[in-house]
Enzyme design. Sequence first.
Site, mmCIF file in Angstrom:
data_model
loop_
_atom_site.group_PDB
_atom_site.id
_atom_site.type_symbol
_atom_site.label_atom_id
_atom_site.label_comp_id
_atom_site.label_asym_id
_atom_site.label_seq_id
_atom_site.Cartn_x
_atom_site.Cartn_y
_atom_site.Cartn_z
ATOM 1 N N SER A 112 -0.598 -48.068 -1.604
ATOM 2 C CA SER A 112 -0.560 -49.412 -2.193
ATOM 3 C C SER A 112 -1.862 -50.126 -1.859
ATOM 4 O O SER A 112 -2.443 -49.914 -0.780
ATOM 5 C CB SER A 112 0.607 -50.218 -1.611
ATOM 6 N N TYR A 115 5.141 -53.362 5.526
ATOM 7 C CA TYR A 115 4.957 -52.464 4.369
ATOM 8 C C TYR A 115 3.475 -52.081 4.222
ATOM 9 O O TYR A 115 3.145 -50.903 4.017
ATOM 10 C CB TYR A 115 5.459 -53.179 3.120
HETATM 11 P P1 NAP Z 1 11.201 -49.044 -7.376
HETATM 12 O O1 NAP Z 1 11.168 -49.416 -8.829
HETATM 13 O O2 NAP Z 1 11.921 -49.921 -6.408
HETATM 14 O O3 NAP Z 1 11.747 -47.537 -7.268
HETATM 15 C C1 NAP Z 1 11.853 -46.956 -6.003
HETATM 16 C C2 NAP Z 1 12.265 -45.521 -6.138
HETATM 17 O O4 NAP Z 1 12.307 -44.941 -4.831
HETATM 18 C C3 NAP Z 1 13.648 -45.349 -6.731
HETATM 19 O O5 NAP Z 1 13.643 -44.160 -7.501
HETATM 20 C C4 NAP Z 1 14.534 -45.201 -5.501
HETATM 21 O O6 NAP Z 1 15.711 -44.438 -5.724
HETATM 22 C C5 NAP Z 1 13.603 -44.431 -4.592
HETATM 23 N N1 NAP Z 1 13.910 -44.566 -3.168
HETATM 24 C C6 NAP Z 1 14.005 -45.699 -2.437
HETATM 25 N N2 NAP Z 1 14.295 -45.399 -1.161
HETATM 26 C C7 NAP Z 1 14.416 -44.056 -1.086
HETATM 27 C C8 NAP Z 1 14.725 -43.149 -0.055
HETATM 28 N N3 NAP Z 1 14.986 -43.556 1.197
HETATM 29 N N4 NAP Z 1 14.761 -41.827 -0.343
HETATM 30 C C9 NAP Z 1 14.522 -41.410 -1.598
HETATM 31 N N5 NAP Z 1 14.219 -42.213 -2.624
HETATM 32 C C10 NAP Z 1 14.178 -43.526 -2.374
HETATM 33 O O7 NAP Z 1 9.714 -48.920 -6.803
HETATM 34 P P2 NAP Z 1 8.288 -48.678 -7.508
HETATM 35 O O8 NAP Z 1 7.651 -50.010 -7.703
HETATM 36 O O9 NAP Z 1 8.389 -47.729 -8.625
HETATM 37 O O10 NAP Z 1 7.523 -48.006 -6.273
HETATM 38 C C11 NAP Z 1 7.201 -46.639 -6.217
HETATM 39 C C12 NAP Z 1 6.123 -46.462 -5.166
HETATM 40 O O11 NAP Z 1 4.980 -47.239 -5.552
HETATM 41 C C13 NAP Z 1 6.523 -46.947 -3.772
HETATM 42 O O12 NAP Z 1 6.009 -46.071 -2.797
HETATM 43 C C14 NAP Z 1 5.850 -48.305 -3.674
HETATM 44 O O13 NAP Z 1 5.584 -48.675 -2.353
HETATM 45 C C15 NAP Z 1 4.581 -48.048 -4.471
HETATM 46 N N6 NAP Z 1 3.931 -49.266 -4.959
HETATM 47 C C16 NAP Z 1 4.545 -50.066 -5.881
HETATM 48 C C17 NAP Z 1 3.888 -51.220 -6.305
HETATM 49 C C18 NAP Z 1 4.481 -52.171 -7.312
HETATM 50 O O14 NAP Z 1 3.942 -53.278 -7.494
HETATM 51 N N7 NAP Z 1 5.554 -51.813 -7.996
HETATM 52 C C19 NAP Z 1 2.629 -51.537 -5.789
HETATM 53 C C20 NAP Z 1 2.054 -50.701 -4.862
HETATM 54 C C21 NAP Z 1 2.709 -49.567 -4.452
HETATM 55 P P3 NAP Z 1 17.079 -45.137 -6.306
HETATM 56 O O15 NAP Z 1 16.791 -45.431 -7.771
HETATM 57 O O16 NAP Z 1 18.124 -44.068 -6.183
HETATM 58 O O17 NAP Z 1 17.321 -46.349 -5.522
#
Ligand code: NAP
Length: 253
Positions: A148, A162
């Site tokens: 991130s 985080y």
């Molecule tokens: P999201 O929409 O909240 O989706 C999270 C995903 O991770 C879901 O598929 C969830 O599964 C899964 N997950 C959560 N906890 C888990 C665990 N303990 N074991 C296995 N799977 C788990 O998040 P996102 O925004 O797509 O984020 C994906 C990645 O990008 C993360 O690493 C996040 O830190 C990073 N990121 C996101 C952003 C942003 O602005 N969105 C920015 C920087 C970095 P379920 O559906 O079953 O709950």
Amino acid sequence: MALRYGHTRAVSGLVVITGGSRGIGAATARLAATRGWDVCVSYRQEAEAAAEVVADCRTAGAAALAVHADVAVEEDVLALFDQAQDRLGPLRGLVNNAGIVARQSRVADLDAARIGRLLAVNVVGAFLCAREAVRRMTEGGAIVNVSSRAAVLGAPGEYVDYAASKAAVDALTVGLAKEAAEDGIRVNAVRPGLIETDIHASGGEPGRPARIAPTVPMRRPGTAAETAEAIVWLLSPAASYVTGSFTDVSGGR
Ligand code: NAP
């Protein structure tokens, strides 16, 4: 047999994408399927959403599978990789994507249970999955860690724990890239900025992307699909001489 030539063979075959049921992981799974990968997505809770991703991957012509696995639980991680390889063949790619935030908070208000769970998912989980990948990629492969921009910006007043967990993911990327290079395994990271997904609601502010957008040089949040493009490129043979690198997908922020 491991490669010892300092270069990576063309990568194709099975990719495991953790947290592939929603958001960036789901977009990555759908795109990877259209680019010739067979896809195993893991999820923690949302079985129905994961099944929809699998159906879309199959429609795109890929073999695909969803496996329930909490990345913070070692037995779950082992079972995830075992099932993926039993059903879909040798592992050639890993997208270490599963990650969480907790409710927005200042450091002064954090407690040990929250910090511990966050580090267990974002750091221990990423290490366990990376470990299984390098053990199993005996013919080379590619790992993309989803870090991130928070690792650089610090996320003050929101999620410093985080941000620190993502700085650990960055160090994992640098060190493992150097360790695994001579085995033909590339390790890179994508650092998304502000991306429209459910993660902001889980931090307690569904409207966060709209609030922060004016501070982004491009004046808008990014999409999961835009993030997936960078991830799938780093997985691909087109990135054959790229390892230990960081790609910011952040609109300049
Ligand atoms: P999201 O929409 O909240 O989706 C999270 C995903 O991770 C879901 O598929 C969830 O599964 C899964 N997950 C959560 N906890 C888990 C665990 N303990 N074991 C296995 N799977 C788990 O998040 P996102 O925004 O797509 O984020 C994906 C990645 O990008 C993360 O690493 C996040 O830190 C990073 N990121 C996101 C952003 C942003 O602005 N969105 C920015 C920087 C970095 P379920 O559906 O079953 O709950």
